[in-house]
Design a protein around this motif. Sequence first.
Motif, PDB file in Angstrom:
ATOM      1  N   ARG A  99       4.690   7.020   1.610  1.00 26.54           N
ATOM      2  CA  ARG A  99       4.661   5.958   2.798  1.00 26.54           C
ATOM      3  C   ARG A  99       4.386   4.725   2.112  1.00 26.54           C
TER       4      ARG A  99
ATOM      5  N   ASP B  17       5.947  -4.821   7.619  1.00 28.15           N
ATOM      6  CA  ASP B  17       6.974  -3.663   7.901  1.00 28.15           C
ATOM      7  C   ASP B  17       6.365  -2.400   6.937  1.00 28.15           C
ATOM      8  N   SER B  18       6.977  -1.089   7.090  1.00 31.40           N
ATOM      9  CA  SER B  18       6.574  -0.037   6.367  1.00 31.40           C
ATOM     10  C   SER B  18       7.749   0.863   6.029  1.00 31.40           C
TER      11      SER B  18
ATOM     12  N   ALA C 112       3.550   0.449   2.856  1.00 30.37           N
ATOM     13  CA  ALA C 112       3.425  -0.463   3.631  1.00 30.37           C
ATOM     14  C   ALA C 112       3.210  -1.723   3.166  1.00 30.37           C
ATOM     15  N   ASN C 113       4.020  -2.728   3.658  1.00 28.47           N
ATOM     16  CA  ASN C 113       3.626  -4.126   3.326  1.00 28.47           C
ATOM     17  C   ASN C 113       2.814  -4.914   4.282  1.00 28.47           C
ATOM     18  N   GLU C 114       1.507  -5.097   4.114  1.00 24.48           N
ATOM     19  CA  GLU C 114       0.525  -5.559   5.163  1.00 24.48           C
ATOM     20  C   GLU C 114       0.596  -7.085   4.881  1.00 24.48           C
TER      21      GLU C 114
ATOM     22  N   ARG D 206       0.926  -1.236  -0.003  1.00 22.67           N
ATOM     23  CA  ARG D 206       0.003   0.006   0.126  1.00 22.67           C
ATOM     24  C   ARG D 206       0.742   1.324  -0.002  1.00 22.67           C
TER      25      ARG D 206
ATOM     26  N   ILE E  59      11.168  -3.910   1.611  1.00 26.23           N
ATOM     27  CA  ILE E  59       9.856  -3.666   2.349  1.00 26.23           C
ATOM     28  C   ILE E  59       9.669  -5.170   2.976  1.00 26.23           C
TER      29      ILE E  59
END
Length: 179
Positions: free
Chosen positions: A76, A126-127, A78-80, A55, A122
């Motif tokens: 920013r 983590d982000s 983010a790896n969800e 994201r 990433i």
Amino acid sequence: MRRILDRVSSRLGDRRKLRDTALAALVPAAACSVALAGLTAWTSTGRAGTPARIRVIDGRLLLPSAGAEQTAAFFRIANEGGSADRLIRVTSPRATGGIALSKHRMTEGNAAYDTAIDSVDIAAGDSLAMSPTGVDLTVSAASGKWRSGDLVPFTFEFRRSGRVTVLAVVVRPGSVSLQ
């Protein structure tokens, strides 16, 4: 007597062969059991086998100063998901001179300089918050091309997740926090 001794030694040899075969089979069976226990623990966390879910948000592109050929952009990421991914390239149709990933570093005399980097990892869960003191994007652009408030499209290319296109808002330097 010799026949009796031959039979006894034959039986002992058969027992040794049986014992050696059982031990040889036990080692791989034990290794498989340990591996299965580890995989069971990993899957119980609910993240095993899930792909990276990237994201990208909060895009900010600094308005270039008069006469400046480059500016910076910050996002920013983010790896969800449950797997790591790598940012390998960023493009924009409105950045005619190209975009480079950069990492800012400090010298011993407290001077800052940037270094072009090829990619950014990433990790799963983590982000990355791009900032003027860390990783950011160096964007080539002629001044006067953008105005404050303009929306500029950027396409992020990740090794596993593919492409993610987002908009960055053009802001005046110092008007927003980039940390």
